[in-house]
Design an enzyme around this catalytic site. Structure first.
Site, PDB file in Angstrom:
ATOM      1  N   ARG A  46      85.260  70.230  -8.155  1.00  0.00           N
ATOM      2  CA  ARG A  46      83.776  70.152  -7.887  1.00  0.00           C
ATOM      3  C   ARG A  46      83.232  69.446  -8.901  1.00  0.00           C
ATOM      4  NH1 ARG A  46      80.370  74.879  -5.214  1.00  0.00           N
ATOM      5  NH2 ARG A  46      81.733  75.842  -6.821  1.00  0.00           N
ATOM      6  N   LYS A 143      98.705  83.993  -4.811  1.00  0.00           N
ATOM      7  CA  LYS A 143      98.233  85.332  -4.555  1.00  0.00           C
ATOM      8  C   LYS A 143      96.920  85.596  -5.441  1.00  0.00           C
ATOM      9  CE  LYS A 143      99.281  88.816  -7.344  1.00  0.00           C
ATOM     10  NZ  LYS A 143      98.895  88.732  -8.834  1.00  0.00           N
ATOM     11  N   HIS A 173     104.991  84.464  -7.822  1.00  0.00           N
ATOM     12  CA  HIS A 173     105.637  83.591  -9.044  1.00  0.00           C
ATOM     13  C   HIS A 173     106.914  84.276  -9.586  1.00  0.00           C
ATOM     14  CE1 HIS A 173     103.368  85.939 -11.871  1.00  0.00           C
ATOM     15  NE2 HIS A 173     104.363  85.431 -12.725  1.00  0.00           N
ATOM     16  N   GLU A 211     103.761  95.630 -19.248  1.00  0.00           N
ATOM     17  CA  GLU A 211     103.175  94.538 -19.837  1.00  0.00           C
ATOM     18  C   GLU A 211     102.387  95.025 -21.208  1.00  0.00           C
ATOM     19  OE1 GLU A 211     101.533  91.010 -17.365  1.00  0.00           O
ATOM     20  OE2 GLU A 211     101.103  92.773 -16.406  1.00  0.00           O
ATOM     21  N   HIS A 235     104.611  91.663  -6.661  1.00  0.00           N
ATOM     22  CA  HIS A 235     105.754  91.432  -7.552  1.00  0.00           C
ATOM     23  C   HIS A 235     106.809  92.755  -7.602  1.00  0.00           C
ATOM     24  CE1 HIS A 235     103.230  88.228  -8.929  1.00  0.00           C
ATOM     25  NE2 HIS A 235     102.652  88.787 -10.000  1.00  0.00           N
ATOM     26  N   LYS A 326      99.544  97.877 -17.975  1.00  0.00           N
ATOM     27  CA  LYS A 326      98.837  96.816 -18.801  1.00  0.00           C
ATOM     28  C   LYS A 326      98.772  97.635 -20.230  1.00  0.00           C
ATOM     29  CE  LYS A 326      97.501  93.670 -15.982  1.00  0.00           C
ATOM     30  NZ  LYS A 326      98.435  92.213 -16.165  1.00  0.00           N
TER      31      LYS A 326
HETATM   32  C1  BG6 Z   1     100.116  88.042 -12.245  1.00  0.00           C
HETATM   33  C2  BG6 Z   1      99.143  89.507 -12.416  1.00  0.00           C
HETATM   34  O1  BG6 Z   1     100.455  87.719 -11.040  1.00  0.00           O
HETATM   35  O2  BG6 Z   1     101.398  88.487 -12.872  1.00  0.00           O
HETATM   36  C3  BG6 Z   1      98.882  89.454 -14.023  1.00  0.00           C
HETATM   37  O3  BG6 Z   1      98.070  88.819 -11.730  1.00  0.00           O
HETATM   38  C4  BG6 Z   1     100.100  89.667 -14.569  1.00  0.00           C
HETATM   39  O4  BG6 Z   1      98.284  90.689 -14.010  1.00  0.00           O
HETATM   40  C5  BG6 Z   1     101.174  88.495 -14.449  1.00  0.00           C
HETATM   41  O5  BG6 Z   1     100.021  89.633 -16.043  1.00  0.00           O
HETATM   42  C6  BG6 Z   1     102.546  89.110 -14.774  1.00  0.00           C
HETATM   43  O6  BG6 Z   1     103.446  87.558 -14.757  1.00  0.00           O
HETATM   44  P1  BG6 Z   1     104.671  87.456 -16.189  1.00  0.00           P
HETATM   45  O7  BG6 Z   1     105.289  86.191 -15.233  1.00  0.00           O
HETATM   46  O8  BG6 Z   1     103.923  87.294 -17.239  1.00  0.00           O
HETATM   47  O9  BG6 Z   1     105.397  88.759 -15.858  1.00  0.00           O
END
Ligand code: BG6
Length: 478
Positions: A46, A143, A173, A211, A235, A326
């Site tokens: 937009r 997602k 991903h 993470e 994931h 996290k």
């Molecule tokens: C995403 C989540 O799908 O994947 C994030 O929404 C997360 O919260 C991320 O940090 C992790 O991806 P990667 O590739 O860094 O392991």
């Protein structure tokens, strides 16, 4: 493998995901020489931009997120020549004719919905209404695919009203990560592991996606999602499927997705005492979770650990422990396959109990380690020690310190090739929500409050207890 010419429209082309992931991935593929002539990438959003304005924005993103490739100014300019833009509103007819004028008839046509799920329906309807869908049209959705089973079903129904399942590419991903695909190669490309891959030989399996990052910049989304919806439902569930599924007859979309789906459907409901939720607190000088989201009473979990069971012939009696969080001590995604002790020690009890562990490191330092038992060197008695048989993919493949390709590079090119193997099917996503929903509903019903854990730690102490009660312990996060 070269791909056919294509037109790719990125709805939400000015957004964070497009600028940070999708466009850099496309640029890297372009630099690798994989594209034929006649590729066109059209950003649609937009925000009012002209083509030159959008190209400037893309160039800036690429300089940040694909810095190495940007050293080649010629390549950057050649890529930008293929980038175009339309100002377009998903909720009105504004801009759609201009988009239509830019599209070519005889090419693969892909529409990437890099927008919130609320827009999926309106975009799908307008693609159809403006006659932009051709037989080779694919749509890509990101997602989170829904917030629960009901909303995922509604999204699937909306998309199904306009497109066939074979045209819908749902991204997780993690499936595009090199090492996640390697899970399948290790399992099904070697004779060594598969005969032992069952409850007779495997004591339990640990899946850790730790993470070190927090949730800065995504507070609003995360507060509604939490670790369960953000990571576990997708994931970690995908990793569990790839580790636990039966060998598909072929590496083709439906064969693989059928087997993954069977795993999810065979999951038992998780018992409340087999789940630990956590929320990071400040620790040191950083902000705690509730301060970050500006809600002192937040009960959203930034960490979850659970024990899952798969009720099928292969895995009955073998627990799967999954954890993700996290602001943990390190970024580390590892799957540990913990084998049983040998049934009898010929060296006597004093030699100790030793069990093999196969660790598959997904990131960082991608590779595989197999812990094996050998004799402790020296003239003493027959003492045993565990040593690692260690393999780093980078060293083994001679790729030095080069990072593996980004997941999006593989996934976006698979969309163009028309290969759905690494994308989630509608029924698979719904089955994952059907398993997740009662867990979250249980927390609400019981008024469950996550346990605090210190930023930079390995998570709440209760997660250790979850294992200890079973006479087991987590492998370290590092
Ligand atoms: C995403 C989540 O799908 O994947 C994030 O929404 C997360 O919260 C991320 O940090 C992790 O991806 P990667 O590739 O860094 O392991």
């Amino acid at each position: 493998i070269p791909v056919d010419p294509f037109d790719l429209v990125i709805f939400g082309g000015t957004g964070d995901l497009a600028q940070r992931k999708i466009l850099p991935a496309l640029f890297r593929r372009f630099c690798s020489g994989q594209w034929a002539e006649g590729v066109q990438i059209i950003g649609a959003a937009r925000t009012i931009h002209d083509r030159a304005g959008f190209q400037t924005m893309v160039a800036e993103s690429l300089r940040t997120h694909a810095a190495a490739q940007c050293q080649d100014e010629g390549a950057l300019r050649a890529f930008l020549d293929r980038v175009d833009y339309v100002t377009l509103d998903g909720y009105s007819n504004e801009g759609w004719d201009q988009l239509s004028d830019k599209l070519n008839q005889d090419r693969v046509r892909a529409f990437y919905f890099s927008v919130g799920p609320r827009l999926f329906g309106p975009l799908a309807e307008r693609i159809k209404a403006h006659d932009l869908a051709t037989p080779s049209t694919r749509i890509v959705v990101e997602k989170p695919f829904g917030h629960d089973l009901e909303s995922a079903r509604a999204l699937n129904a909306t998309l199904a009203a306009h497109f066939r399942e074979s045209q819908i590419y749902r991204i997780d991903h993690y499936l595009g990560k090199e090492t996640v695909q390697n899970l399948m190669a290790v399992r099904f490309g070697n004779m060594l592991f598969e005969p032992l891959w069952n409850s007779q030989y495997v004591d339990h399996i640990q899946i850790t996606v730790a993470e070190s990052v927090g949730i800065d910049g995504r507070e609003e989304y995360y507060e509604r999602a939490g670790a369960m919806r953000d990571m576990m439902q997708n994931h970690l569930m995908q990793l569990l499927c790839l580790i636990a599924m039966e060998p598909p007859a072929k590496f083709d979309p439906d064969a693989v997705r059928d087997e993954k789906s069977k795993v999810i459907r065979a999951l038992d409901q998780v018992q409340p005492h087999h789940i630990v939720r956590g929320q990071f607190d400040g620790g040191g000088s950083g902000k705690g979770y509730s301060e970050t989201v500006g809600n002192p009473r937040s009960t959203t979990e930034s960490y979850v650990a659970l024990r899952a069971h798969i009720s099928n012939w292969r895995w009955a009696g073998t627990p799967f422990y999954l954890r993700t969080g996290k602001r943990l001590v390190a970024r580390s995604s590892v799957i540990n396959v913990m084998f049983k002790d040998a049934p009898h020690s010929i060296f006597g009890e004093e030699a100790g109990r030793h069990a093999n562990v196969l660790s598959i490191r997904l990131q960082p330092n991608e590779g595989i380690t197999l812990k094996v038992t050998i004799k402790e060197p020296g003239p003493g008695g027959m003492r045993l020690v565990d040593v690692p048989l260690d393999m780093s993919f980078a060293k083994a493949l001679g790729s030095g310190n080069q990072d593996p390709p980004d997941a999006y590079e593989r996934l976006v090119m698979d969309v163009i090739r028309g290969n759905q193997t690494l994308f989630m099917r509608g029924d698979e996503v719904e089955a994952a929500w059907a398993w997740t929903d009662p867990i979250i509903a249980g927390w609400h019903a019981r008024g469950d409050v996550p346990k605090p854990y210190e930023s930079g730690s390995t998570g709440p102490g209760d997660a250790e207890l979850l294992m200890k009660r079973d006479g087991r312990r987590w492998q370290g996060i590092n």
